[in-house]
Design an enzyme around this catalytic site. Structure first.
Site, PDB file in Angstrom:
ATOM      1  N   THR A   1       0.814  -1.215   0.000  1.00  0.00           N
ATOM      2  CA  THR A   1       0.000   0.000   0.000  1.00  0.00           C
ATOM      3  C   THR A   1       0.847   1.264   0.000  1.00  0.00           C
ATOM      4  O   THR A   1       1.842   1.365   0.722  1.00  0.00           O
ATOM      5  CB  THR A   1      -0.932   0.003   1.219  1.00  0.00           C
ATOM      6  OG1 THR A   1      -1.664  -1.215   1.255  1.00  0.00           O
ATOM      7  CG2 THR A   1      -1.901   1.174   1.161  1.00  0.00           C
TER       8      THR A   1
ATOM      9  N   SER B   1      -5.594   0.253  -2.909  1.00  0.00           N
ATOM     10  CA  SER B   1      -5.664  -1.079  -3.516  1.00  0.00           C
ATOM     11  C   SER B   1      -5.296  -1.087  -4.996  1.00  0.00           C
ATOM     12  O   SER B   1      -5.346  -2.132  -5.644  1.00  0.00           O
ATOM     13  CB  SER B   1      -7.091  -1.639  -3.349  1.00  0.00           C
ATOM     14  OG  SER B   1      -7.425  -1.764  -1.983  1.00  0.00           O
TER      15      SER B   1
ATOM     16  N   ALA C   1       0.532  -2.554 -15.178  1.00  0.00           N
ATOM     17  CA  ALA C   1       0.608  -3.796 -14.421  1.00  0.00           C
ATOM     18  C   ALA C   1       1.818  -4.628 -14.823  1.00  0.00           C
ATOM     19  O   ALA C   1       2.400  -5.337 -13.991  1.00  0.00           O
ATOM     20  CB  ALA C   1      -0.674  -4.602 -14.610  1.00  0.00           C
TER      21      ALA C   1
ATOM     22  N   TYR D   1       0.959 -10.291 -11.571  1.00  0.00           N
ATOM     23  CA  TYR D   1       0.415 -11.639 -11.744  1.00  0.00           C
ATOM     24  C   TYR D   1       0.606 -12.458 -10.466  1.00  0.00           C
ATOM     25  O   TYR D   1      -0.308 -13.177 -10.023  1.00  0.00           O
ATOM     26  CB  TYR D   1       1.101 -12.333 -12.916  1.00  0.00           C
ATOM     27  CG  TYR D   1       0.839 -13.815 -12.980  1.00  0.00           C
ATOM     28  CD1 TYR D   1      -0.334 -14.314 -13.542  1.00  0.00           C
ATOM     29  CD2 TYR D   1       1.772 -14.721 -12.466  1.00  0.00           C
ATOM     30  CE1 TYR D   1      -0.581 -15.678 -13.580  1.00  0.00           C
ATOM     31  CE2 TYR D   1       1.528 -16.091 -12.504  1.00  0.00           C
ATOM     32  CZ  TYR D   1       0.355 -16.564 -13.057  1.00  0.00           C
ATOM     33  OH  TYR D   1       0.113 -17.907 -13.084  1.00  0.00           O
TER      34      TYR D   1
ATOM     35  N   GLN E   1      -5.586 -16.613  -1.343  1.00  0.00           N
ATOM     36  CA  GLN E   1      -5.292 -17.156  -0.008  1.00  0.00           C
ATOM     37  C   GLN E   1      -5.340 -16.060   1.039  1.00  0.00           C
ATOM     38  O   GLN E   1      -5.852 -16.268   2.140  1.00  0.00           O
ATOM     39  CB  GLN E   1      -3.936 -17.862   0.015  1.00  0.00           C
ATOM     40  CG  GLN E   1      -3.569 -18.375   1.403  1.00  0.00           C
ATOM     41  CD  GLN E   1      -2.541 -19.469   1.397  1.00  0.00           C
ATOM     42  OE1 GLN E   1      -2.654 -20.436   0.649  1.00  0.00           O
ATOM     43  NE2 GLN E   1      -1.516 -19.344   2.239  1.00  0.00           N
ATOM     44  N   GLU E   2      -4.805 -14.874   0.717  1.00  0.00           N
ATOM     45  CA  GLU E   2      -4.838 -13.778   1.683  1.00  0.00           C
ATOM     46  C   GLU E   2      -6.275 -13.443   2.068  1.00  0.00           C
ATOM     47  O   GLU E   2      -6.585 -13.204   3.236  1.00  0.00           O
ATOM     48  CB  GLU E   2      -4.147 -12.532   1.110  1.00  0.00           C
ATOM     49  CG  GLU E   2      -4.196 -11.344   2.061  1.00  0.00           C
ATOM     50  CD  GLU E   2      -3.445 -10.130   1.551  1.00  0.00           C
ATOM     51  OE1 GLU E   2      -3.567  -9.065   2.183  1.00  0.00           O
ATOM     52  OE2 GLU E   2      -2.748 -10.240   0.528  1.00  0.00           O
TER      53      GLU E   2
ATOM     54  N   GLY F   1     -23.187  -0.308  28.725  1.00  0.00           N
ATOM     55  CA  GLY F   1     -22.042   0.556  29.020  1.00  0.00           C
ATOM     56  C   GLY F   1     -20.745  -0.204  29.194  1.00  0.00           C
ATOM     57  O   GLY F   1     -19.670   0.290  28.845  1.00  0.00           O
TER      58      GLY F   1
ATOM     59  N   GLY G   1      -6.438  -6.236   3.080  1.00  0.00           N
ATOM     60  CA  GLY G   1      -6.525  -7.322   2.116  1.00  0.00           C
ATOM     61  C   GLY G   1      -7.439  -7.030   0.948  1.00  0.00           C
ATOM     62  O   GLY G   1      -7.845  -7.932   0.217  1.00  0.00           O
TER      63      GLY G   1
END
Length: 387
Positions: free
Chosen positions: A127, A133, A179, A234, A242-243, A341, A364
């Site tokens: 990040t 993202s 990319a 890629y 998986q993440e 409370g 993620g």
């Protein structure tokens, strides 16, 4: 109660040992770590000695030689205990697979045994302040200069960034290629040109150190390239399923724990001559949450099963993360309400779980990104373009 069929008797023995480790080494100290803003390095070494790190890494590289189920057990039990400080899941289930799948033999033998032993702590540098993202538009560059890459740029919101010894850094080796210009590079944090910013103050996950990272003419040898140059995007897309499954597993386990705390509280809390659990509204709300969580548990378990068969795709993973984390927010809010409370007091686990849960809809890949991934798979034009 729908039985879970994923785990064998051997897995449950491992689960018991994980619970003992958490009860002894983490829970008694977690509140102090929240005040300090990070966990001690000694905990990582203890986790390594206990076999809790890199469980799916083959024994030849120092791991346990298990599969994703072993890691899932640790993820679940850490989430149930509210142990958000130690980022074992990031280290073991998110970063180590990149090294295993894309690393050279030298990289694997250099880093994986030390990661499994808890001698090296890792972080993922994705990040950026302007990117979020949007991985295709990274600003951090790694420009080839002879036998080195020269890295310049900045990362933010990096989990374990303050304690990490090794970064897996996403950067542009070709700034003009979109990319196709993204590469993954291993960066040792002891190198000249690396600087950690301040530890960032967060509303939750306070025992988890999170930092800004800066790179100024930092040189690493080209042998630190992870996989192929220009294939980083890629690789990230391949491993993000998986993440996101990890985040879904954490969300469901934390939500189930919060519901258990709330039921225990409701049957003891006296109100107007009866217990909180005696009120029909309480019973209906608890029943709703139990039903929604049971359905979510079945879906996430099915996703785990598919992942073990290498059949979990990006869309299914996005749906699992989206629904599990959104439900987590709903459950935490409703459970906290039952505590009244007391639920607003940080000494109560439900209060900490409430604020810790908010990160799940961002980390993620945000819920909005998950929706975009899912929507693209539904619309004919997008399916045609992606094919």
């Amino acid at each position: 109660m729908i039985p879970r069929t994923l785990f064998s008797e051997e897995h449950e023995i491992i689960r018991d040992s994980v619970r003992r480790f958490i009860a002894t080494e983490i829970t008694p100290h977690h509140a102090a770590w929240e005040k300090e803003g990070m966990v001690p390095r000694a905990l990582w070494r203890k986790a390594g000695e206990a076999g809790l790190l890199c469980t799916a890494i083959p024994a030849e590289y120092g791991g346990m030689g298990g599969d994703f189920l072993h890691g899932a057990i640790i993820i679940e039990e850490m989430a149930r205990a509210g142990a958000t400080g130690p980022t074992f899941y990031l280290h073991s289930e998110i970063i180590s697979p990149y090294l295993l799948h894309y690393g050279t033999e030298e990289q694997k033998r250099t880093w994986l045994p030390r990661m499994a032993a808890g001698e090296v702590v890792t972080a993922l540098g994705m990040t950026e302040p302007s990117g979020g993202s949007d991985l295709q538009n990274l600003k951090t560059t790694a420009i080839r200069d002879g036998d080195d890459y020269v890295i310049n740029g900045q990362k933010v919101f990096i989990t374990a960034g303050h304690s990490a010894d090794l970064l897996m850094l996403a950067c542009k080796t070709d700034p003009k290629a979109g990319a196709r210009g993204v590469s993954l590079i291993l960066v040792e944090t002891e190198r000249t040109g690396f600087q950690r910013g301040q530890r960032l103050e967060k509303i939750g996950c306070k025992a988890q150190d999170t930092s800004e990272l800066f790179f100024s003419d930092l040189r690493v040898p080209v042998t630190n390239l992870l996989g192929e140059e220009g294939r980083g995007f890629y690789q990230l897309m391949k491993e993000l399923a998986q993440e996101r499954l990890v985040q879904a597993i954490r969300a469901v386990a934390a939500s189930e724990a919060a519901l258990e705390w709330t039921i225990d509280y409701a049957v003891q809390r006296k109100m107007f001559g009866q217990t909180l659990a005696d009120f029909q509204n309480t019973q209906f709300k608890l029943a709703e949450m139990k039903t929604e969580l049971a359905a979510q548990r079945v879906f996430v378990d099915r996703c785990i099963e598919l992942h073990l068969q290498a059949r979990l795709d990006a869309v299914d993973a996005a749906m699992a993360k989206l629904n599990a984390t959104e439900l987590q927010g709903k459950v935490m809010d409703q459970c906290l309400q039952f505590f009244g409370g007391w639920g607003y007091m940080s000494e109560y686990p439900i209060a900490r779980a409430f604020v810790d849960a908010r990160m799940a809809r961002i980390g993620g890949g945000s819920s909005e990104v998950m929706k975009q991934i899912i929507a693209r798979s539904l619309l004919p034009d997008n399916r045609k373009r992606s094919g």
